[in-house]
Design a protein around this motif. Sequence first.
Motif, PDB file in Angstrom:
ATOM      1  N   ARG A   1      29.380 -57.626 -49.634  1.00 13.94           N
ATOM      2  CA  ARG A   1      29.149 -56.398 -50.384  1.00 13.94           C
ATOM      3  C   ARG A   1      28.551 -56.721 -51.754  1.00 13.94           C
ATOM      4  O   ARG A   1      28.411 -57.884 -52.121  1.00 13.94           O
ATOM      5  CB  ARG A   1      30.393 -55.537 -50.494  1.00 13.94           C
ATOM      6  CG  ARG A   1      31.505 -56.072 -51.362  1.00 13.94           C
ATOM      7  CD  ARG A   1      32.632 -55.032 -51.385  1.00 13.94           C
ATOM      8  NE  ARG A   1      33.839 -55.507 -51.987  1.00 13.94           N
ATOM      9  CZ  ARG A   1      34.139 -55.418 -53.280  1.00 13.94           C
ATOM     10  NH1 ARG A   1      33.275 -54.887 -54.108  1.00 13.94           N
ATOM     11  NH2 ARG A   1      35.281 -55.870 -53.740  1.00 13.94           N
TER      12      ARG A   1
ATOM     13  N   PHE B   1      24.441 -59.244 -54.455  1.00 11.38           N
ATOM     14  CA  PHE B   1      24.958 -59.005 -53.102  1.00 11.38           C
ATOM     15  C   PHE B   1      25.469 -60.337 -52.582  1.00 11.38           C
ATOM     16  O   PHE B   1      24.731 -61.303 -52.471  1.00 11.38           O
ATOM     17  CB  PHE B   1      23.885 -58.448 -52.159  1.00 11.38           C
ATOM     18  CG  PHE B   1      24.473 -58.075 -50.828  1.00 11.38           C
ATOM     19  CD1 PHE B   1      25.055 -56.830 -50.640  1.00 11.38           C
ATOM     20  CD2 PHE B   1      24.508 -58.976 -49.774  1.00 11.38           C
ATOM     21  CE1 PHE B   1      25.651 -56.491 -49.433  1.00 11.38           C
ATOM     22  CE2 PHE B   1      25.094 -58.646 -48.568  1.00 11.38           C
ATOM     23  CZ  PHE B   1      25.659 -57.394 -48.390  1.00 11.38           C
TER      24      PHE B   1
ATOM     25  N   GLU C   1      20.052 -54.407 -48.451  1.00  8.53           N
ATOM     26  CA  GLU C   1      20.891 -54.768 -47.300  1.00  8.53           C
ATOM     27  C   GLU C   1      21.230 -53.571 -46.418  1.00  8.53           C
ATOM     28  O   GLU C   1      21.964 -53.694 -45.435  1.00  8.53           O
ATOM     29  CB  GLU C   1      22.193 -55.419 -47.787  1.00  8.53           C
ATOM     30  CG  GLU C   1      21.986 -56.755 -48.495  1.00  8.53           C
ATOM     31  CD  GLU C   1      21.490 -56.581 -49.927  1.00  8.53           C
ATOM     32  OE1 GLU C   1      21.668 -55.482 -50.493  1.00  8.53           O
ATOM     33  OE2 GLU C   1      20.908 -57.534 -50.483  1.00  8.53           O
TER      34      GLU C   1
ATOM     35  N   TYR D   1      22.730 -50.583 -47.425  1.00  8.93           N
ATOM     36  CA  TYR D   1      23.880 -49.771 -47.811  1.00  8.93           C
ATOM     37  C   TYR D   1      23.467 -48.717 -48.838  1.00  8.93           C
ATOM     38  O   TYR D   1      22.381 -48.779 -49.411  1.00  8.93           O
ATOM     39  CB  TYR D   1      25.000 -50.664 -48.358  1.00  8.93           C
ATOM     40  CG  TYR D   1      25.434 -51.719 -47.372  1.00  8.93           C
ATOM     41  CD1 TYR D   1      26.121 -51.364 -46.209  1.00  8.93           C
ATOM     42  CD2 TYR D   1      25.118 -53.055 -47.558  1.00  8.93           C
ATOM     43  CE1 TYR D   1      26.494 -52.327 -45.290  1.00  8.93           C
ATOM     44  CE2 TYR D   1      25.491 -54.023 -46.632  1.00  8.93           C
ATOM     45  CZ  TYR D   1      26.183 -53.652 -45.492  1.00  8.93           C
ATOM     46  OH  TYR D   1      26.538 -54.593 -44.569  1.00  8.93           O
TER      47      TYR D   1
ATOM     48  N   GLU E   1      29.902 -47.981 -50.785  1.00 12.51           N
ATOM     49  CA  GLU E   1      29.117 -48.905 -49.974  1.00 12.51           C
ATOM     50  C   GLU E   1      29.798 -49.217 -48.642  1.00 12.51           C
ATOM     51  O   GLU E   1      29.165 -49.208 -47.581  1.00 12.51           O
ATOM     52  CB  GLU E   1      28.895 -50.208 -50.758  1.00 12.51           C
ATOM     53  CG  GLU E   1      28.074 -51.243 -50.022  1.00 12.51           C
ATOM     54  CD  GLU E   1      27.761 -52.441 -50.905  1.00 12.51           C
ATOM     55  OE1 GLU E   1      26.866 -52.325 -51.756  1.00 12.51           O
ATOM     56  OE2 GLU E   1      28.422 -53.483 -50.761  1.00 12.51           O
ATOM     57  N   LEU E   2      31.093 -49.484 -48.693  1.00 15.57           N
ATOM     58  CA  LEU E   2      31.793 -49.989 -47.508  1.00 15.57           C
ATOM     59  C   LEU E   2      32.200 -48.893 -46.521  1.00 15.57           C
ATOM     60  O   LEU E   2      32.122 -49.091 -45.304  1.00 15.57           O
ATOM     61  CB  LEU E   2      33.050 -50.761 -47.946  1.00 15.57           C
ATOM     62  CG  LEU E   2      32.812 -52.065 -48.691  1.00 15.57           C
ATOM     63  CD1 LEU E   2      34.097 -52.565 -49.342  1.00 15.57           C
ATOM     64  CD2 LEU E   2      32.275 -53.125 -47.740  1.00 15.57           C
TER      65      LEU E   2
ATOM     66  N   ARG F   1      35.906 -57.062 -41.255  1.00  9.02           N
ATOM     67  CA  ARG F   1      34.902 -56.566 -42.188  1.00  9.02           C
ATOM     68  C   ARG F   1      35.428 -56.791 -43.602  1.00  9.02           C
ATOM     69  O   ARG F   1      36.412 -56.181 -44.021  1.00  9.02           O
ATOM     70  CB  ARG F   1      34.649 -55.076 -41.933  1.00  9.02           C
ATOM     71  CG  ARG F   1      33.764 -54.361 -42.985  1.00  9.02           C
ATOM     72  CD  ARG F   1      32.421 -55.033 -43.130  1.00  9.02           C
ATOM     73  NE  ARG F   1      31.427 -54.223 -43.834  1.00  9.02           N
ATOM     74  CZ  ARG F   1      30.843 -54.592 -44.979  1.00  9.02           C
ATOM     75  NH1 ARG F   1      31.182 -55.726 -45.571  1.00  9.02           N
ATOM     76  NH2 ARG F   1      29.915 -53.836 -45.518  1.00  9.02           N
ATOM     77  N   GLY F   2      34.815 -57.707 -44.305  1.00 14.31           N
ATOM     78  CA  GLY F   2      35.226 -57.930 -45.685  1.00 14.31           C
ATOM     79  C   GLY F   2      34.218 -57.314 -46.633  1.00 14.31           C
ATOM     80  O   GLY F   2      33.158 -56.904 -46.192  1.00 14.31           O
TER      81      GLY F   2
END
Lengths: 353, 427
Positions: A224, A217, A168, A170, B302-303, B287-288
């Motif tokens: 996320r 995912f 994805e 990330y 990641e976020l 943004r979740g």
Amino acid sequence: MNADPAAVDPSKVEPAKVNPSAFDPTQAKLVSSCKAPGTLYCQWFDEAGNKLYGAGSDGALHVVDLSAVTEAATKKWPLHENYVTGLVKREAVFISSSYDRTLAWTDAETGVLIRRVPAHAGWIRELVMSADGQRVVTVGDDMQVKVWNAQSGEALSTLSGHASQTPEGYASALYAVAVSPNGRHIASGDRAGEVRVWDVEAGKPAASFRVSEFYTFDAQKRARAIGGIRGLAFSADGARLAISGIGQVTNVDGFVGPCRVEVWDWQGGKPIFAGNDKHQAVLNHVVFCQTAPWMIAAGGGDGGGVIAFWNQSSPMPQHLANPKGHVQSFCLDSDSRRLFTAGHEGFQIWQLG
Amino acid sequence: MWSNALDPLLRRRAFLRGTLAGAAALGSAGVSVAFDEPAAKPLAGPTKNVLFIWLAGGASQFEMWDPKPGRETGGPFRTIQTSIPGYHIGELMPKTAAMLQHVAVVRSLNTEISEHEQAADLISSGRPAEAGLEYPEIGVLLAKELTVRETLLPDYVSCFTTTEGRRRPRVGFLNAKHSPLLLEKSLRPEHLDLPAGLNESQHTSRERLREQLSSRFAARRAGAELANGYNSAFAKVRGLMQSDTLFNLEKEPEAVRLRYGKTPFGEQCLLARRLIEAGVGVVKVARGFWDSHHDNFESHRELVPDFDHVYSTLLADLHERGLLKSTLVIVLSEFGRTPVINQDVGRDHYATAWSVALAGSGVRGGTVYGKTDPDGKTVVEGQANASDLAATIYKAAGLDLHKEYQAGLRPVPLAKEDAQPIEGILA
């Protein structure tokens, strides 16, 4: 890996002689526990010295004297300025890895730093030592596998190929590494579920495959991911590879999915066993028991801490033990009668059978 | 490409150039369909637009704005220097670190409530829950006050395309006509296409007929005010029907799309910039989902880089287009995360000491306000609550905090009576 292997000829390594029938994990019993601050991510059992060493989020070395276990481990000295993620003892030297991106060689008696080597351009996730004690292998968030001379600290080779991003887009991570008992192959596993097995001498991949069940995912609800390959172990003959983590997660806010292991015929590129349980946890560490046909994995999550035992006769584990808190890593003594865990609650000593 | 120099009204007119001249009984969720009242008075400040970036689930202040490296509570991430001398933020935000001359960081929020829904209500409205009175959310009030009369665009567009923690901005005691346009299934509004079997020519004819009937109705029976409201509703629908241009990111140069990144969050923020540039008063993107009860460091690995890239790109883009001086950009969550790292290497909900960031119009960029203790457990300087934050936003937008609305028989001021705007970050 248990006792100090530095002087061992790998051709002469053979499993300890224990009657397999004496190994009965259903009788697994917590014998004692020993607190340590924060979370321990790694440990080393010094069988000759009857000591258990560990390190983790406070960057320091902690020790338990197994002949007189106390309530709290003894803090020895700092190893790194960030979380410690790997610890082995070779002769009288500790070799440790850290999120500070370095490897450190530390005198086991005095705590004097012998050598610090910048090792990865990212957190170092795991460190393992070959069975002959001649090499250590690390994986880091630069997505590289690196092989080091365990004595000199010289970098011997770098193995690259894991993608730096998840499908994805990330940041990925390279969580797990294992060395085959004969030292010829190294396995590495990443966040997105890719496993690579490397031919050490050729410096090339010998196999690669994706174990997608270990990576979730969630695009619709939370955008996320969670999961990844968290543990790897070769079988005694080097032909099979155990993989541990968590199955598909229903809520990626946490480890809310079935604890899971798979065993692969890595040369054939095919799974030969899949084990899981409704206990919701990630299994951070997996080993093949060298003295009996058992596979052991441990971790924690929504269902609490867990040590799972499979004899591979059925997908369901034959036994689950419930340690105090989330286990990050564990090891066995040489006759597989004692199991030592490291994690959030410090150390735990378990009697098996 | 929208012209930056144009007045919002002119930009809206530019947007509507070539509008289909037809009426359609289109129902689009949340679109204001009645004639709106103008702002009570000319805006005091330069703020024309407000953009909310809602980090749903609760982002960790430790991994972003208020790191505590080397402390037991700090976790493994290290810090980096920012463009504000002496201020360090989490290492996962290098691009944002270079943009903080535009940003004011508030590190001293104590909002007390640490349950998702209640906390989101509190932060979104700036008001504690009160029996018998539902307050409008901040964005709704801003949209009402910032919107100029002749808009044919939505006053407020709220984009929340993931489902966990999704909120629909509440109008509270205001009329439902202030509801935002919701983008939930995609970045394109639903129901914009002509009904099957109806072509443009037929659509135009129907609109002419509707206009004639409406004029006759106004002249003979209803009066101009009601007819105007009705006409305004249809005009808004017509405006939305042009959204293939506005909501279509394919219209952006490829280089711009790549600059934001073709991630869901990147595309939301690019759309937000397009909406702001076109003159939409208030935009909210979400943004979740940051609720990292387990594996906090992995989820933030990641976020946060995704946030860092998109947020810094957005600020730079707004700045380069001259829009940042008239746009207030607010990054917030329902709460922060606990200092204690739990057994599953997670952080739980924490509202006692956490951070938000404001940038652009009305804000003194390059400011760090408030302070927490060395472990990030308590606020030790500059404590502010949710009402204070709301008052700060209203004041940055140039609104009169004491302006009163009528909620039934009760006059209600814009900001809570005892709210203290955080003057230290206001321009």
